[in-house]
Design an enzyme around this catalytic site. Structure first.
Site: not given
Lengths: 307, 96
Positions: A67, A70, A125, A143, A194-196, A268
């Protein structure tokens, strides 16, 4: 030189790619740059390979920044790559890991999206693929994996930020990783960063039923989160994607787990200051440093529990 | 380049499953052009949403009328982006 790079700053894709070259040049017996394919907009996708041995070794896969907005994720991956290179031969634990396993690190998993966050829309994103019949661009690449594809927690609407795409692996960025994992073989760990929101998750996202290895992965995750928290006290929740965030289908670690890579986790990263995707650059090194402790913890476990 | 002048990020604290349902209906509302950073899923987790300035008052009214608690997490997204941009430029200069 890779040593003069400023790790406490956000960088463009070009700068990161240039830096990857210098890292490979500075550590030629450990680091190499592997191209796994091209993105939709024909940007090369590079994984850094850390290896001290033959090509048939078991390996751990780490990807970051699927994404694109991020940013602390890609920055953490850059720091992590440098950490692996500089600590090999110095840190006993990492050295023993690399004496048994290879590590592949995809620093920017969604290069088109990342470039777009720098040039057009910081909040982007998704990928940048065109959707026939829609004015909206891009697919949520987390996804789009072939794991419960099209199920709950993914949108059928191309304008949505969680649009799953026309078919599983329709996104070339996803397909490249899948092909690479299948062709290379022997992956024992798969970690997506990933984040967050400070979570450490294991499969599944598309189903809320416990996976067969639920107890083991829960224990590994909790141990890793404890190690992470030992540096600054950052608190992580640990659990399955479905149970600690929401049901989401077509995610990367669901695919990797179903493919047979038992030690599949998703991070995350932190946002202790409530900045969301706009985490200030002075938080990169603290974030990366604490994340490293968790990564090392998981990699040690994989080293000691090859299957 | 897309700008986000006056956009805010709200941190919403849903107190019940009913409020989660209300927030999920807000998520379906295309007119507000909301960008959910953290989605409404269960009452234990906050919901973060970037709200364009044009929808700000309507969204705040919507939350208040449904008795849903919120605070302003980022008061002006563009201000933060400009700060981020300045830092990046300063870092580039330093490196050179």
């Amino acid at each position: 030189s890779s040593k003069s790079f400023n790790f406490a700053a956000y960088h463009t894709l070009e700068t990161i790619y240039d830096w990857m070259d210098t890292l490979a040049a500075d550590y030629p017996h450990l680091v190499s740059k592997v191209q796994i394919g091209f993105s939709y907009e024909q940007r090369p996708m590079y994984a850094l390979k850390f290896s001290t041995g033959s090509s048939s070794r078991p390996a751990i896969w780490i990807d970051a920044g699927i994404h694109s907005r991020e940013w602390v994720t890609q920055a953490t991956a850059v720091w992590t790559a440098n950490k692996i290179a500089t600590d090999y031969g110095q840190d006993r634990s990492l050295t023993s890991i690399l004496d048994m396993l290879d590590i592949y690190l995809l620093v920017v998993a969604n290069p088109d999206g990342y470039a777009y966050t720098h040039s057009n829309n910081r909040m982007w994103r998704k990928t940048r693929s065109k959707n026939p019949g829609s004015v909206c661009v891009g697919v949520d690449p987390n996804r789009n994996w072939d794991a419960g594809f099209g199920g709950p927690g993914a949108s059928t609407n191309p304008c949505s930020d969680s649009y799953h795409g026309p078919s599983a692996q329709s996104e070339v960025e996803v397909k490249n990783v899948v092909n690479f994992i299948k062709q290379t073989g022997n992956f024992k760990g798969f970690i997506s960063i990933h984040s967050y929101s400070q979570l450490l998750m294991y499969p599944h996202g598309y189903s809320c039923n416990n996976i067969p290895d639920y107890q083991e992965l829960d224990a590994v995750g909790k141990s890793a989160a404890k190690a992470l928290g030992s540096l600054y006290g950052t608190s992580y929740k640990v659990g399955s994607i479905c149970k600690i965030i929401y049901q989401a289908s077509g995610g990367s670690i669901d695919w990797s787990y179903n493919y047979g890579i038992k030690y599949s986790f998703a991070f995350e990263l932190r946002d202790t200051g409530r900045y969301g995707f706009l985490l200030p650059a002075n938080q990169i090194i603290p974030t990366a440093s604490e994340t490293w402790l968790a990564l090392l913890n998981i990699m040690e476990y994989v080293r000691d529990h090859t299957y | 380049q897309k700008r986000f002048i006056g956009d805010q990020v709200l941190r919403i604290e849903p107190g019940s499953n009913e409020q989660i349902s209300v927030l999920q209906s807000l998520q379906e509302e295309d007119d507000f052009q909301l960008d959910f950073w953290l989605h409404p899923t269960n009452p234990d987790l906050p919901v973060d949403v970037r709200v364009p300035i044009a929808s700000l008052q309507a969204v705040k009214d919507f939350l208040e009328s449904n008795g849903i608690r919120y605070s302003v997490m980022i008061s002006d997204v563009q201000e933060m982006l400009e700060q981020e941009q300045k830092e990046m430029e300063a870092n580039r200069r330093m490196e050179r």
